[in-house]
Scaffold this motif. Structure first.
Motif, PDB file in Angstrom:
ATOM      1  N   LYS A   1      81.022  12.248  80.346  1.00  0.00           N
ATOM      2  CA  LYS A   1      82.136  12.606  79.456  1.00  0.00           C
ATOM      3  C   LYS A   1      81.678  13.472  78.292  1.00  0.00           C
ATOM      4  N   ASN A   2      80.744  12.950  77.521  1.00  0.00           N
ATOM      5  CA  ASN A   2      80.278  13.677  76.333  1.00  0.00           C
ATOM      6  C   ASN A   2      78.940  14.306  76.669  1.00  0.00           C
ATOM      7  N   GLY A   3      78.939  15.588  76.800  1.00  0.00           N
ATOM      8  CA  GLY A   3      77.740  16.268  77.270  1.00  0.00           C
ATOM      9  C   GLY A   3      76.738  16.608  76.192  1.00  0.00           C
ATOM     10  N   ASP A   4      76.955  16.173  74.959  1.00  0.00           N
ATOM     11  CA  ASP A   4      76.006  16.494  73.884  1.00  0.00           C
ATOM     12  C   ASP A   4      74.701  15.730  74.085  1.00  0.00           C
ATOM     13  N   VAL A   5      73.594  16.447  74.013  1.00  0.00           N
ATOM     14  CA  VAL A   5      72.268  15.855  74.183  1.00  0.00           C
ATOM     15  C   VAL A   5      71.484  16.044  72.888  1.00  0.00           C
ATOM     16  N   TYR A   6      70.995  14.931  72.323  1.00  0.00           N
ATOM     17  CA  TYR A   6      70.237  14.955  71.076  1.00  0.00           C
ATOM     18  C   TYR A   6      68.796  14.523  71.357  1.00  0.00           C
TER      19      TYR A   6
ATOM     20  N   ASP B   1      76.289   7.699  64.938  1.00  0.00           N
ATOM     21  CA  ASP B   1      77.269   6.669  64.609  1.00  0.00           C
ATOM     22  C   ASP B   1      78.672   7.105  65.044  1.00  0.00           C
ATOM     23  N   ASP B   2      79.640   6.224  64.819  1.00  0.00           N
ATOM     24  CA  ASP B   2      81.010   6.486  65.285  1.00  0.00           C
ATOM     25  C   ASP B   2      81.654   7.672  64.588  1.00  0.00           C
ATOM     26  N   ASN B   3      81.091   8.077  63.454  1.00  0.00           N
ATOM     27  CA  ASN B   3      81.628   9.233  62.727  1.00  0.00           C
ATOM     28  C   ASN B   3      80.962  10.542  63.136  1.00  0.00           C
ATOM     29  N   GLY B   4      80.016  10.441  64.064  1.00  0.00           N
ATOM     30  CA  GLY B   4      79.294  11.637  64.493  1.00  0.00           C
ATOM     31  C   GLY B   4      78.099  11.982  63.632  1.00  0.00           C
ATOM     32  N   ASP B   5      77.757  11.097  62.671  1.00  0.00           N
ATOM     33  CA  ASP B   5      76.568  11.339  61.855  1.00  0.00           C
ATOM     34  C   ASP B   5      75.309  11.082  62.679  1.00  0.00           C
ATOM     35  N   VAL B   6      74.318  11.942  62.510  1.00  0.00           N
ATOM     36  CA  VAL B   6      73.080  11.875  63.295  1.00  0.00           C
ATOM     37  C   VAL B   6      71.982  11.222  62.447  1.00  0.00           C
ATOM     38  N   TYR B   7      71.420  10.138  62.962  1.00  0.00           N
ATOM     39  CA  TYR B   7      70.324   9.438  62.287  1.00  0.00           C
ATOM     40  C   TYR B   7      69.039   9.670  63.091  1.00  0.00           C
ATOM     41  N   THR B   8      67.994  10.096  62.405  1.00  0.00           N
ATOM     42  CA  THR B   8      66.702  10.350  63.035  1.00  0.00           C
ATOM     43  C   THR B   8      65.635   9.541  62.319  1.00  0.00           C
TER      44      THR B   8
ATOM     45  N   LYS C   1      69.775  10.948  57.615  1.00  0.00           N
ATOM     46  CA  LYS C   1      71.178  10.926  58.020  1.00  0.00           C
ATOM     47  C   LYS C   1      71.639  12.372  57.972  1.00  0.00           C
ATOM     48  N   ASN C   2      71.871  12.926  59.150  1.00  0.00           N
ATOM     49  CA  ASN C   2      72.062  14.366  59.269  1.00  0.00           C
ATOM     50  C   ASN C   2      70.827  15.041  58.689  1.00  0.00           C
ATOM     51  N   ASN C   3      70.902  15.696  57.532  1.00  0.00           N
ATOM     52  CA  ASN C   3      69.730  16.363  56.967  1.00  0.00           C
ATOM     53  C   ASN C   3      69.214  15.686  55.699  1.00  0.00           C
ATOM     54  N   THR C   4      69.810  14.554  55.321  1.00  0.00           N
ATOM     55  CA  THR C   4      69.422  13.885  54.079  1.00  0.00           C
ATOM     56  C   THR C   4      68.407  12.782  54.369  1.00  0.00           C
ATOM     57  N   ARG C   5      67.252  12.874  53.746  1.00  0.00           N
ATOM     58  CA  ARG C   5      66.152  11.953  54.021  1.00  0.00           C
ATOM     59  C   ARG C   5      66.160  10.761  53.080  1.00  0.00           C
ATOM     60  N   SER C   6      65.831   9.571  53.634  1.00  0.00           N
ATOM     61  CA  SER C   6      65.651   8.353  52.841  1.00  0.00           C
ATOM     62  C   SER C   6      64.348   7.691  53.254  1.00  0.00           C
ATOM     63  N   ASN C   7      63.662   7.101  52.290  1.00  0.00           N
ATOM     64  CA  ASN C   7      62.408   6.410  52.574  1.00  0.00           C
ATOM     65  C   ASN C   7      62.659   4.977  52.995  1.00  0.00           C
ATOM     66  N   LEU C   8      61.759   4.461  53.841  1.00  0.00           N
ATOM     67  CA  LEU C   8      61.715   3.044  54.173  1.00  0.00           C
ATOM     68  C   LEU C   8      60.518   2.419  53.455  1.00  0.00           C
ATOM     69  N   TRP C   9      60.573   1.100  53.270  1.00  0.00           N
ATOM     70  CA  TRP C   9      59.513   0.415  52.518  1.00  0.00           C
ATOM     71  C   TRP C   9      58.171   0.559  53.226  1.00  0.00           C
TER      72      TRP C   9
ATOM     73  N   LYS D   1      68.285   1.948  66.050  1.00  0.00           N
ATOM     74  CA  LYS D   1      69.465   1.440  66.739  1.00  0.00           C
ATOM     75  C   LYS D   1      70.528   1.160  65.688  1.00  0.00           C
ATOM     76  N   LEU D   2      71.688   1.823  65.837  1.00  0.00           N
ATOM     77  CA  LEU D   2      72.841   1.544  64.979  1.00  0.00           C
ATOM     78  C   LEU D   2      73.694   0.513  65.682  1.00  0.00           C
ATOM     79  N   LYS D   3      73.901  -0.628  65.033  1.00  0.00           N
ATOM     80  CA  LYS D   3      74.600  -1.743  65.673  1.00  0.00           C
ATOM     81  C   LYS D   3      75.542  -2.375  64.651  1.00  0.00           C
ATOM     82  N   GLY D   4      76.849  -2.101  64.801  1.00  0.00           N
ATOM     83  CA  GLY D   4      77.801  -2.581  63.815  1.00  0.00           C
ATOM     84  C   GLY D   4      77.487  -1.967  62.462  1.00  0.00           C
ATOM     85  N   ASN D   5      77.328  -2.824  61.461  1.00  0.00           N
ATOM     86  CA  ASN D   5      76.993  -2.313  60.118  1.00  0.00           C
ATOM     87  C   ASN D   5      75.488  -2.339  59.859  1.00  0.00           C
ATOM     88  N   LYS D   6      74.700  -2.514  60.909  1.00  0.00           N
ATOM     89  CA  LYS D   6      73.244  -2.587  60.755  1.00  0.00           C
ATOM     90  C   LYS D   6      72.577  -1.303  61.229  1.00  0.00           C
ATOM     91  N   LYS D   7      71.596  -0.886  60.443  1.00  0.00           N
ATOM     92  CA  LYS D   7      70.713   0.206  60.832  1.00  0.00           C
ATOM     93  C   LYS D   7      69.328  -0.396  61.028  1.00  0.00           C
TER      94      LYS D   7
END
Length: 324
Positions: free
Chosen positions: A88-93, A127-134, A150-158, A171-177
């Motif tokens: 159905k959705n042919g977009d490949v990331y 995600d469901d809004n089409g935002d791309v998380y890398t 998130k898209n092009n905006t970078r955030s650090n992890l601990w 893995k995006l699962k409900g309200n969890k990243k």
């Protein structure tokens, strides 16, 4: 290339595989069966194959497969003998990197993330809004910083003070990243200890690799899976003074996996070298795929920690798995 884990097995109901893919005409194949999943060249009339790029148009036109998962825009290039299963959705990331930093590709078009730096993208999710998380990392000073975009905006992890880290999977699962990766902790004797780690909405969980006094000194992960109960599974290896051992961590509980010798006799967990490269859960069973030995190894799967090798003389590397 033949998938060795389908050797002398089948037929399989094709519907079970299609339930994992968002296709338009799934109902047309409910009663159909296949014997193998193979590439365009090696597939036989009992098999299913995938056709995703015009670069393989010649092979697609000659394939003998009876079922072809493809895009509407490519379906006309397949022979009439191959039943078309249209995605159905042919977009490949794809997340990755190039010589000037990190990026991802959407349908072959490169989108830059962090450039002019040592930086790499790994896992990717939408995600469901089409935002791309890398998931990935970038270098700051002399340290690798685990991070995500998130898209092009970078955030650090601990990460620990002065330590390095990499986020590899997301893995995006409900309200969890949920991100999976590794962190390097300073150690008085070894210098650094690499620990499997996952972050849930930014909260870090670093896993046990074993007691350093018993020889455990490092690890790496190559797969992450989240089940319906939100249990987090990481697959990879843990390393002692002798070898790298195939290992799963469930919510950070370390589970060593055994192997098989040349006579297909069981080698106890912690005594067999190898690596887990893919991990899934099916019918309440934890299924891991990887290799015994290391570079090259013997393709192996573990079902609830029990190893299965279909050809002890087969040498190669397993990097991923699909269950149908």
């Amino acid at each position: 290339m033949l998938n060795p884990f389908f050797k002398n097995v089948g037929p399989f109901n094709i519907e079970k595989l299609l339930n994992k893919i968002d296709v338009e005409n799934k109902e047309n194949f409910k009663k159909d069966k296949i014997y193998n999943v193979s590439d365009l060249f090696a597939a036989t009339k009992k098999d299913l194959t995938f056709f995703h790029s015009k670069n393989y148009s010649f092979l697609a036109s000659k394939t003998k497969a009876s079922y072809c998962v493809t895009l509407e825009s490519l379906s006309h290039l397949l022979p009439n003998s191959c039943k078309k299963i249209i995605v159905k959705n042919g977009d490949v990331y794809v997340g990755g990197y190039f010589d000037n930093g990190s990026c991802y590709w959407k349908n072959g078009n490169k989108i830059n993330l962090t450039t002019n730096a040592d930086s790499m993208g790994w896992g990717i999710d939408i995600d469901d809004n089409g935002d791309v998380y890398t998931a990935g990392y970038y270098m700051k000073g002399h340290n690798l910083i685990p991070s995500f975009w998130k898209n092009n905006t970078r955030s650090n992890l601990w990460r620990p003070n002065g330590g390095d880290g990499e986020a590899k999977y997301i893995k995006l699962k409900g309200n969890k990243k949920i991100f999976g990766g590794t962190l390097m902790y300073s150690h008085n004797f070894l210098g650094y200890l690499t620990k499997p780690t996952y972050w849930v909405n930014g909260n870090k969980n670093s896993c046990n690799i074993g007691n350093v006094n018993d020889g455990w000194q490092g690890s790496d992960i190559f797969s992450m899976f989240i089940d319906d109960n939100d249990d987090v599974y990481l697959g990879g290896f843990s390393q002692d003074m002798n070898a790298e051992h195939p290992t799963i961590w469930k919510n950070c509980e370390k589970i060593l996996l055994g192997g098989l010798d040349e006579n297909e006799q069981l080698i106890e967990p912690g005594q067999s070298s190898g690596v887990v490269r893919s991990i899934l859960k099916e019918d309440n069973k934890i299924i891991a795929a990887g290799t015994l030995g290391y570079f090259p190894g013997i393709p192996c799967i573990w079902v609830d920690s029990k190893p299965y090798v279909y050809d002890i003389s087969l040498v190669g590397e397993v990097w991923d798995m699909i269950i149908i």
